[in-house]
Design an enzyme around this catalytic site. Structure first.
Site, mmCIF file in Angstrom:
data_model
loop_
_atom_site.group_PDB
_atom_site.id
_atom_site.type_symbol
_atom_site.label_atom_id
_atom_site.label_comp_id
_atom_site.label_asym_id
_atom_site.label_seq_id
_atom_site.Cartn_x
_atom_site.Cartn_y
_atom_site.Cartn_z
ATOM 1 N N CYS A 1 -1.612 32.787 11.408
ATOM 2 C CA CYS A 1 -1.364 33.453 12.684
ATOM 3 C C CYS A 1 -1.006 32.388 13.699
ATOM 4 O O CYS A 1 -1.716 32.141 14.506
ATOM 5 C CB CYS A 1 -2.502 34.059 13.088
ATOM 6 S SG CYS A 1 -2.878 35.365 11.813
ATOM 7 N N TYR B 1 4.446 17.479 12.553
ATOM 8 C CA TYR B 1 5.667 16.566 13.297
ATOM 9 C C TYR B 1 6.918 16.778 12.595
ATOM 10 O O TYR B 1 7.821 16.153 12.553
ATOM 11 C CB TYR B 1 5.134 15.045 12.886
ATOM 12 C CG TYR B 1 4.595 14.884 11.678
ATOM 13 C CD1 TYR B 1 3.144 14.303 11.531
ATOM 14 C CD2 TYR B 1 5.299 14.582 10.525
ATOM 15 C CE1 TYR B 1 2.422 13.709 10.526
ATOM 16 C CE2 TYR B 1 4.679 14.496 9.280
ATOM 17 C CZ TYR B 1 3.367 13.901 9.263
ATOM 18 O OH TYR B 1 2.748 13.845 8.113
ATOM 19 N N TYR C 1 0.458 14.168 1.510
ATOM 20 C CA TYR C 1 -0.009 14.628 2.765
ATOM 21 C C TYR C 1 0.209 16.177 2.676
ATOM 22 O O TYR C 1 0.265 16.945 4.134
ATOM 23 C CB TYR C 1 0.987 13.833 3.787
ATOM 24 C CG TYR C 1 0.611 12.530 3.630
ATOM 25 C CD1 TYR C 1 -0.441 11.950 4.148
ATOM 26 C CD2 TYR C 1 1.678 11.865 3.316
ATOM 27 C CE1 TYR C 1 -0.563 10.630 4.165
ATOM 28 C CE2 TYR C 1 1.429 10.323 3.388
ATOM 29 C CZ TYR C 1 0.512 9.720 3.724
ATOM 30 O OH TYR C 1 0.198 8.573 3.496
ATOM 31 N N GLU D 1 0.769 -1.281 0.040
ATOM 32 C CA GLU D 1 0.039 -0.124 -0.059
ATOM 33 C C GLU D 1 0.942 1.067 0.045
ATOM 34 O O GLU D 1 0.845 1.978 0.821
ATOM 35 C CB GLU D 1 -0.785 -0.025 1.287
ATOM 36 C CG GLU D 1 -1.758 -1.091 1.441
ATOM 37 C CD GLU D 1 -2.472 -1.066 2.614
ATOM 38 O OE1 GLU D 1 -3.747 -1.267 2.804
ATOM 39 O OE2 GLU D 1 -1.888 -0.652 3.890
HETATM 40 C C1 LIG Z 1 -1.087 5.845 5.646
HETATM 41 C C2 LIG Z 1 -1.142 4.350 5.516
HETATM 42 C C3 LIG Z 1 -0.333 3.941 4.179
HETATM 43 C C4 LIG Z 1 0.476 4.504 3.207
HETATM 44 O O1 LIG Z 1 1.637 5.154 4.002
HETATM 45 P P1 LIG Z 1 2.730 5.974 3.188
HETATM 46 O O2 LIG Z 1 3.914 6.038 4.310
HETATM 47 O O3 LIG Z 1 2.055 6.987 2.455
HETATM 48 O O4 LIG Z 1 3.051 4.611 2.406
HETATM 49 C C5 LIG Z 1 -0.758 2.555 3.917
HETATM 50 N N1 LIG Z 1 -1.527 1.763 4.602
HETATM 51 C C6 LIG Z 1 -2.075 2.263 5.613
HETATM 52 C C7 LIG Z 1 -2.905 1.253 6.461
HETATM 53 C C8 LIG Z 1 -2.016 3.400 6.285
HETATM 54 O O5 LIG Z 1 -2.513 3.937 7.079
#
Ligand SMILES: *Cc1c(COP(=O)(O)O)cnc(C)c1O
Length: 422
Positions: free
Chosen positions: A352, A325, A381, A281
């Site tokens: 501000c 962060y 992001y 993912e």
């Molecule tokens: C945020 C997230 C991702 C992707 O994270 P990246 O750092 O953008 O690759 C994949 N899987 C889950 C469950 C997430 O919460």
């Protein structure tokens, strides 16, 4: 070709800033396509029975949904809004994974009604609600359980997710997980496919993934022995790191994934387990480096012997990550690429809030009001976390490719800002 202006995917960024106004998100289509193709070549085509889904929370618009779908990727969604956007973009709903540690009942119903491919179940509350609604609709929903593998990855604590003390996932206690699995297997309208973990974000090495994989394989082995459940799918999450500043480099998919696949194949053989389908993912990895944000420099304030502040026409409303962060970014003055004499400055947003500082202590050519600042690696992001704080309209998004530019998200107007107010 001049060497004064910053050229990005064949487009002159000073001209683009003039054409569309600033602040402006610019996304390189070539870069996004290149990443998708690396995933295809080094993962999907290399290993049978694999899937890649784009973590759309990193950057979701109709156009990116269509682009990654065309490239053969699925979509990871985390809310009703993201499911809806994917639906409107024409993404086949079976390509969707749906995440979330507290999906609302409306979202659970939506996932069932829209026939979302996989629901990644985080807790018992959700499992019960999902089964109940699926039963009502006479459907069977494919699910994965999100497990908390209990590994700590060495990145900022606000972006780690895999440690035991986390709001995400099912803690890996043998009794707890066995109970979860038994309950899921008993539910008529639920089809348990396997497990999911996501250990964190912006990871430079696969150490945490490998540790989590071992935890997952042991779970897969145990549930086969104890419950006779054969795991068909394993989703190992995203989190692959990219280049923001000089000390970081983008990891190649093969570097990251090959050792993981080898470990999986070896262990499945050793324990006589069926090799599950593997899903990754990536979010940031696909779109992060593809993005550049353009700003116009306005006020310049020098506190002698202390600091020089360069004011820009955006800030935490279009990029909250430094404030949220401590994220680090690199930048250039897009119309002064040929100037080598530099001075140390701090880039201040216009909101501000004292924390609205985009970059501390960066070396830039001498800035003047009216210059264009280009901040790198803002594709992930930033747009998706943008806000209207101080009633600042969200920037437009322009897609560039090989010298051509096209608008994919219009700039918000002042009327947009009050359009829902009564
Ligand atoms: C945020 C997230 C991702 C992707 O994270 P990246 O750092 O953008 O690759 C994949 N899987 C889950 C469950 C997430 O919460």
């Amino acid at each position: 070709m001049n060497n004064k202006d910053f050229i990005f995917d064949g487009c002159n960024m000073s001209e683009i800033a003039g054409k569309y106004g600033t602040p402006l998100y610019v996304m390189s289509e070539s870069s996004i396509l290149e990443r998708c193709r690396e995933i295809k070549e080094d993962f999907l085509d290399k290993y049978p029975n694999t899937r890649a889904v784009f973590a759309s929370k990193a950057f979701q618009t109709l156009e990116i949904c269509r682009m990654v779908t065309n490239e053969g990727l699925g979509l990871d969604t985390v809310s009703g809004g993201e499911i809806y956007t994917a639906y409107k973009a024409g993404v086949p709903m079976e390509n969707l994974d749906f995440h979330g540690n507290n999906k609302t009942l409306d979202e659970i119903k939506m996932a069932v009604d829209y026939n979302v491919g996989r629901v990644v179940v985080d807790n018992m509350y959700e499992l019960e609600a999902l089964n109940e609604y699926a039963e009502k609709k006479n459907k069977r929903v494919k699910i994965l359980f999100r497990i908390t593998p209990g590994v700590d990855c060495h990145t900022h604590k606000f972006i780690t997710t895999g440690q035991l003390d986390s709001k995400f996932g099912i803690p890996l206690d043998k009794e707890v997980t066995n109970d979860f699995i038994k309950i899921a297997l008993d539910k008529k309208n639920i089809e348990l496919m396997g497990f999911h973990f996501h250990v964190g974000s912006q990871l430079a090495t696969n150490e945490s993934h490998l540790a989590a994989l071992m935890v997952a394989i042991n779970l897969i082995k145990d549930v086969k022995q104890v419950l006779g459940f054969e795991t068909k799918e394993l989703n190992i999450g995203g989190g692959f790191g990219i280049h923001y500043v000089e000390s970081e480099k983008r990891v190649r998919i093969s570097e990251f994934i090959d050792p993981i696949m080898k470990e999986l194949y070896d262990k499945c053989k050793e324990y006589e387990l069926m090799i599950p389908q593997v899903t990754i993912e990536p979010g940031r990895w696909i779109v992060g480096e593809a993005g550049v944000t353009l700003y116009t420099i306005g006020s310049i304030k020098e506190i002698p012997g202390v600091r020089k502040y360069i004011g820009i026409d955006g800030g935490m409303t279009d990029n909250i990550r430094p404030g949220l962060y401590g994220a680090k970014y690199d930048a250039v003055i897009a119309n002064k690429m040929d100037q080598s004499i530099k001075e140390k400055v701090t880039i201040a947003g216009k909101c501000c809030e004292s924390t609205d500082i985009l970059i501390y202590d960066i070396e830039l050519p001498k800035a003047e009001s009216g210059d264009t600042l280009a901040v790198f690696s803002t594709g992930a992001y930033c747009y998706s976390m943008a806000s209207n704080y101080n009633k600042i309209p969200r920037p437009a998004v322009v897609m560039v490719k090989d010298g051509k530019d096209r608008l994919i998200v219009k700039r918000e107007t002042y009327d947009d800002l009050i359009s829902r107010e009564i």
